[in-house]
Design a protein around this motif. Structure first.
Motif, PDB file in Angstrom:
ATOM      1  N   LEU A 202     -42.273  33.758  59.289  1.00 31.22           N
ATOM      2  CA  LEU A 202     -41.928  32.571  60.081  1.00 31.22           C
ATOM      3  C   LEU A 202     -41.036  32.938  61.262  1.00 31.22           C
ATOM      4  O   LEU A 202     -41.141  32.336  62.347  1.00 31.22           O
ATOM      5  N   PRO A 239     -35.788  26.982  64.437  1.00 31.40           N
ATOM      6  CA  PRO A 239     -36.507  26.019  63.586  1.00 31.40           C
ATOM      7  C   PRO A 239     -37.502  26.680  62.645  1.00 31.40           C
ATOM      8  O   PRO A 239     -37.586  26.305  61.461  1.00 31.40           O
ATOM      9  N   GLN A 240     -38.255  27.651  63.132  1.00 36.12           N
ATOM     10  CA  GLN A 240     -39.199  28.361  62.275  1.00 36.12           C
ATOM     11  C   GLN A 240     -38.482  29.210  61.230  1.00 36.12           C
ATOM     12  O   GLN A 240     -38.948  29.357  60.094  1.00 36.12           O
ATOM     13  N   VAL A 243     -37.602  27.099  58.279  1.00 34.92           N
ATOM     14  CA  VAL A 243     -38.768  26.853  57.431  1.00 34.92           C
ATOM     15  C   VAL A 243     -38.996  28.030  56.494  1.00 34.92           C
ATOM     16  O   VAL A 243     -39.259  27.874  55.294  1.00 34.92           O
ATOM     17  N   GLY A 244     -38.889  29.251  57.039  1.00 31.81           N
ATOM     18  CA  GLY A 244     -39.016  30.437  56.204  1.00 31.81           C
ATOM     19  C   GLY A 244     -37.919  30.535  55.159  1.00 31.81           C
ATOM     20  O   GLY A 244     -38.165  30.957  54.024  1.00 31.81           O
ATOM     21  N   PHE A 246     -36.395  27.998  53.695  1.00 30.38           N
ATOM     22  CA  PHE A 246     -36.729  27.044  52.631  1.00 30.38           C
ATOM     23  C   PHE A 246     -37.796  27.617  51.705  1.00 30.38           C
ATOM     24  O   PHE A 246     -37.687  27.544  50.476  1.00 30.38           O
ATOM     25  N   MET A 247     -38.841  28.189  52.290  1.00 28.17           N
ATOM     26  CA  MET A 247     -39.911  28.766  51.479  1.00 28.17           C
ATOM     27  C   MET A 247     -39.401  29.947  50.651  1.00 28.17           C
ATOM     28  O   MET A 247     -39.753  30.105  49.479  1.00 28.17           O
ATOM     29  N   PHE A 303     -30.341  22.478  53.710  1.00 30.93           N
ATOM     30  CA  PHE A 303     -30.735  21.434  54.654  1.00 30.93           C
ATOM     31  C   PHE A 303     -29.530  20.941  55.458  1.00 30.93           C
ATOM     32  O   PHE A 303     -29.663  20.619  56.646  1.00 30.93           O
ATOM     33  N   ARG A 306     -29.071  23.410  58.115  1.00 30.12           N
ATOM     34  CA  ARG A 306     -30.095  23.225  59.140  1.00 30.12           C
ATOM     35  C   ARG A 306     -29.746  22.050  60.056  1.00 30.12           C
ATOM     36  O   ARG A 306     -29.868  22.151  61.282  1.00 30.12           O
ATOM     37  N   GLN A 313     -32.641  18.120  65.895  1.00 31.74           N
ATOM     38  CA  GLN A 313     -33.816  17.919  65.046  1.00 31.74           C
ATOM     39  C   GLN A 313     -33.451  17.407  63.649  1.00 31.74           C
ATOM     40  O   GLN A 313     -34.285  17.432  62.756  1.00 31.74           O
ATOM     41  N   LEU A 317     -36.840  16.516  59.593  1.00 30.60           N
ATOM     42  CA  LEU A 317     -37.206  17.013  58.261  1.00 30.60           C
ATOM     43  C   LEU A 317     -36.091  16.653  57.299  1.00 30.60           C
ATOM     44  O   LEU A 317     -34.925  16.942  57.532  1.00 30.60           O
ATOM     45  N   TRP A 319     -34.653  16.126  53.073  1.00 32.22           N
ATOM     46  CA  TRP A 319     -34.745  16.616  51.694  1.00 32.22           C
ATOM     47  C   TRP A 319     -34.180  15.549  50.770  1.00 32.22           C
ATOM     48  O   TRP A 319     -33.069  15.102  50.955  1.00 32.22           O
TER      49      TRP A 319
END
Length: 319
Positions: A202, A239-240, A243-244, A246-247, A303, A306, A313, A317, A319
């Motif tokens: 990501l 931002p990407q 995401v990585g 979180f995964m 989160f 983030r 942003q 998104l 949680w």
């Protein structure tokens, strides 16, 4: 049109009021049934459990009076009814086979009598997770930045990632136990791999998506490569990267449980394995609950981080 809108608003207000003032009595009903109905077996802490249910009902009524119970009012009511139904079905009428299905009293007794071992297991799991995930996340960000900025690095590292990255880390567990000097280091290494791959991919994706015009403008103003990486590529890819992260955190949770069950002789996974071996199913359920709270708390903290870093942003998104 205004009359219909007014009617819908009134109906919604009445429904919200019913939920808000009904949550406390739901817990009161659960407390009454727990205290009044006779137990189907010799269960510990029945009176204490009834008192806790009643205390929750009183707290919810106070919050309703203070108008602090709105969004979570339906959930509070359903949770009280669910616990009351569980109590009646299992502790009073023994509808489910024991010892595989415990009672709320059994769960409460575990927290009262075995809280030291549960707390110690939680600390071991947190330490193992934070070390493995932290190393994997940091290495993943560095590797992802290098993949996005260096053609030579990408040439040599990309084939390795394509072979090893999609491989489930749990498949490498036997090999890691042989190579690593301890099972704990093996678990940390596999958690780092679990987190590092999605973070690297990501991050690479985020860096590759940066508009080349940003680099051109920065070079025109005399920016060096270090500035381009830290002040242009990294912020644009943030931002990407999250995401990585979180995964990777979710993958690390899975690897944590497997490592503790199969090799690491500590932590919540090991505690669950021990409880299952001794048929102490209430202890196993208590460990599951603690693990769920640990995982959701860490995800919530991530989160929050983030939302702080990406303030523009934070509404995108949730949680």
């Amino acid at each position: 049109m205004s009359r219909v809108t007014t009617h819908e608003t009134t109906h919604s207000s009445v429904k919200d009021m019913v939920w808000r003032w009904g949550a406390g009595p739901c817990w009161g009903v659960a407390a009454f049934l727990t205290w009044w109905l006779p137990d189907g077996d010799d269960f510990p802490d029945t009176t204490l459990l009834a008192g806790l249910f009643l205390a929750c009902g009183v707290v919810l009524l106070i919050l309703a009076a203070l108008k602090r119970l709105r969004y979570w009012a339906p959930w509070s009511a359903v949770l009280g009814l669910g616990l009351g139904a569980w109590e009646v079905a299992q502790a009073k009428f023994l509808l489910l086979p024991r010892p595989f299905f415990g009672t709320p009293q059994d769960l409460l007794d575990v927290f009262l009598t075995d809280w030291k071992r549960l707390g110690d297991s939680l600390l071991h799991s947190l330490l193992l997770l934070l070390i493995g995930y932290g190393i994997g996340a940091c290495v993943g960000i560095v590797v992802g930045m290098a993949l996005g900025r260096s053609l030579r690095f990408r040439y040599w590292v990309r084939p390795i990632m394509r072979v090893i990255g999609p491989l489930p880390p749990v498949a490498l567990l036997p090999l890691a136990f042989v190579i690593m000097p301890s099972t704990r280091l093996a678990g940390e290494a596999l958690m780092a791999l679990s987190a590092g791959f999605p973070v690297a991919v990501l991050t690479w994706s985020g860096v590759a998506a940066v508009d080349p015009a940003y680099y051109d403008v920065a070079r025109t103003m005399g920016a060096k490569d270090r500035f381009l990486v830290l002040r242009v590529a990294l912020p644009a890819a943030t931002p990407q990267i999250f995401v990585g992260l979180f995964m990777g955190l979710g993958a690390s949770f899975s690897m944590l449980v497997v490592a503790e069950m199969l090799g690491v002789k500590s932590g919540l996974g090991f505690y669950m394995q021990w409880a299952q071996g001794w048929a102490a199913y209430p202890n196993m359920y208590a460990a599951l609950l603690v693990m769920a709270l640990m995982c959701t708390s860490l995800m919530t903290l991530l989160f929050k981080l983030r939302d702080y870093v990406l303030r523009w942003q934070k509404d995108g998104l949730k949680w």
